[in-house]
Design a protein around this motif. Sequence first.
Motif: not given
Length: 226
Positions: A65-71, A140-142, A165-171, A180-187
Amino acid sequence: MRFSRSSRARLTERDLARFPGETLLDRVGRAACHAGCLPRKELYEAWETARRVRRLFRGGRIVDLAAGHGLLAQLMLILDDTSPCALAVDAVVPASAATLHQAFVERWPRLAGRLTFVASPLELIEILPGDIVVSVHACGGMTDVVLQLATIGRARVAVLPCCHDVDVCDTGALSGWMDDALAIDVVRARRLATQGYRIWTQHIPQDITPKNRLLIGAPVDAPAAS
């Protein structure tokens, strides 16, 4: 000049000498060079992700998903021939995706007819329990959409998130303790665990991308490997 694995420059036939051996990565690299359309960074991101996922998960339809070239989808098929087929889904499929795929089919004829490119919103893709859902740098939220689709379908999943993206992702209100980025991934990881998944948290090499956290999950009642 040092060969940077994080470069966005396209691999071309001028780079063939950088892949001189008979390792699988060298063969993949040469195929990408012949295609002449793949950013170098994408090769290494997809390779490092695919080989880590295949250490845990065998078989299954691959849904990139969100594959681009499908590599990533193609590497998953190359690494484990027991997967019958793959989908490479993106809102817009790059015109050069067909060029890259043809270069891979010429090197691995067994890929012919097994990869389908789909131009579609990700939310319209039906995920099945036997699938392996993968996504590298869904922005981001994708990434959360990818995880949601996988959990609804009770499929195995692996994501390499980016563009937190802290505006659309849960910290999870954790930003006082960590960035923020680590918090989002931990959640994301804990949410996946509470949805009945076993999780693995890994990294790909940081010299490829600083957004290198790899989150892998499988339903607890599904085998991790075969």
